[in-house]
Design an enzyme around this catalytic site. Structure first.
Site, PDB file in Angstrom:
ATOM      1  N   ASN A 299       0.857  -1.186   0.000  1.00 17.00           N
ATOM      2  CA  ASN A 299       0.000   0.000   0.000  1.00 17.00           C
ATOM      3  C   ASN A 299       0.886   1.227   0.000  1.00 17.00           C
ATOM      4  O   ASN A 299       1.950   1.232   0.620  1.00 17.00           O
ATOM      5  CB  ASN A 299      -0.872  -0.005   1.261  1.00 17.00           C
TER       6      ASN A 299
ATOM      7  N   HIS B 268       0.990   4.990   1.286  1.00 14.10           N
ATOM      8  CA  HIS B 268       0.301   5.807   2.297  1.00 14.10           C
ATOM      9  C   HIS B 268       1.005   7.162   2.411  1.00 14.10           C
ATOM     10  O   HIS B 268       2.230   7.218   2.552  1.00 14.10           O
ATOM     11  CB  HIS B 268       0.322   5.094   3.653  1.00 14.10           C
TER      12      HIS B 268
ATOM     13  N   ASP C 141      -2.854   0.427   7.863  1.00 12.63           N
ATOM     14  CA  ASP C 141      -1.616   1.202   7.700  1.00 12.63           C
ATOM     15  C   ASP C 141      -0.538   0.766   8.693  1.00 12.63           C
ATOM     16  O   ASP C 141       0.371   1.546   9.020  1.00 12.63           O
ATOM     17  CB  ASP C 141      -1.886   2.720   7.850  1.00 12.63           C
TER      18      ASP C 141
HETATM   19  C1  GRF Z   1      -2.420   8.956  -2.488  1.00 10.00           C
HETATM   20  O1  GRF Z   1      -2.023  10.095  -1.797  1.00 10.00           O
HETATM   21  C2  GRF Z   1      -2.150   7.736  -1.667  1.00 10.00           C
HETATM   22  O2  GRF Z   1      -1.028   7.857  -0.891  1.00 10.00           O
HETATM   23  C3  GRF Z   1      -3.369   7.651  -0.811  1.00 10.00           C
HETATM   24  O3  GRF Z   1      -4.416   8.045  -1.630  1.00 10.00           O
HETATM   25  C4  GRF Z   1      -3.920   8.883  -2.653  1.00 10.00           C
HETATM   26  C5  GRF Z   1      -4.309   8.275  -3.944  1.00 10.00           C
HETATM   27  O4  GRF Z   1      -3.954   9.076  -5.020  1.00 10.00           O
HETATM   28  N1  GRF Z   1      -3.493   6.348  -0.227  1.00 10.00           N
HETATM   29  P1  GRF Z   1      -4.148   8.530  -6.497  1.00 10.00           P
HETATM   30  O5  GRF Z   1      -5.558   7.971  -6.599  1.00 10.00           O
HETATM   31  O6  GRF Z   1      -3.111   7.494  -6.760  1.00 10.00           O
HETATM   32  O7  GRF Z   1      -3.986   9.735  -7.357  1.00 10.00           O
END
Ligand code: GRF
Length: 237
Positions: A127, A129, A165
């Site tokens: 993931n 984050h 997370d």
């Molecule tokens: C990113 O900031 C990611 O870290 C978080 O959600 C956002 C998703 O952005 N989990 P995207 O959809 O990849 O543009």
């Protein structure tokens, strides 16, 4: 569980002799900029991989359109069509598994995943984050960082466990927090580093240099003592 190591011995395609691109399934709920970063890196020859499917819990996720524009199968399931979370997860991962991924990337996938689907896949599911974990888990991480008054913030790539997370952190990218930053400014600064962080970490996983084993994360054969830090040139050594 074995890392998503690749088969083959021919030299086509990858600098280290890999021939079979790592198959990546991407889970996304929204915008899909991280998915796009992977697609651009693959198209640009910077990532020896292929996205075998994009999966969403939102039928209107822009990530789905990005996938389709790249000719990648895109699947959306509505949680409302299922009796409970377990039934939804099972149906989603039946489809994910059918795409035969070596690696599953949660890239802005905003729905909690149950232990039933996570546990068997933890070593090959990551993931992204937007915080320096373990700080600021959950939502609104940039708001949390500003409220806490930290001077550094960033993004993390972690293996997915049933603990939200909370899985082992493989790699991070740090950005400064500037006086006068608002949430949007900080989010934009993090995103610029988050994309190359994801690409570089996926490349390490795809090549087998980085893996989650039963006693922790292993990098180039040694137990990782702390998350890798993405250098300014966006490439791990
Ligand atoms: C990113 O900031 C990611 O870290 C978080 O959600 C956002 C998703 O952005 N989990 P995207 O959809 O990849 O543009």
């Amino acid at each position: 569980m074995a890392p998503p190591a690749l088969e083959g011995s021919a030299t086509a395609g990858a600098p280290d002799g890999r021939s079979t691109p790592c198959r990546i399934a991407v889970l996304a709920s929204g915008r899909g900029s991280n998915l796009q970063a992977l697609l651009d890196a693959i198209a640009g020859g910077r990532l020896h991989a292929t996205v075998c499917g994009v999966f969403s819990d939102r039928t209107d996720a822009p990530a789905l359109a990005r996938a389709r524009a790249a000719g990648i199968p895109a699947t959306a399931l509505s949680p409302r069509a299922f009796a409970d979370r377990a039934a939804f997860d099972a149906a989603l991962f039946e489809r994910v598994d059918a795409s035969r991924p070596d690696l599953i990337v949660c890239a802005g996938y905003m729905r909690l995943l149950g232990a039933d689907v996570v546990a068997p896949r933890s070593a090959r599911m990551i993931n992204v984050h937007p915080s320096l974990l373990p700080a600021f888990k959950g939502l609104h991480t940039h708001r949390q960082a500003l409220a806490a008054g930290v001077t550094e913030h960033g993004a993390s790539i972690h293996f997915v466990t049933a603990d939200l997370d909370g899985g082992p952190v493989a790699a991070q990218a740090v950005v400064p927090v500037h006086a006068g930053d608002d949430e949007a400014m900080l989010a934009a600064r993090v995103l610029v580093r988050e994309h190359p962080l994801l690409v570089a970490t996926v490349e390490l996983l795809a090549s087998g240099r980085l893996a989650l084993e039963c006693d922790g994360i292993v990098y180039d054969g040694a137990r990782l003592q702390a998350p890798l830090q993405l250098p300014a040139n966006n490439r791990f050594a």
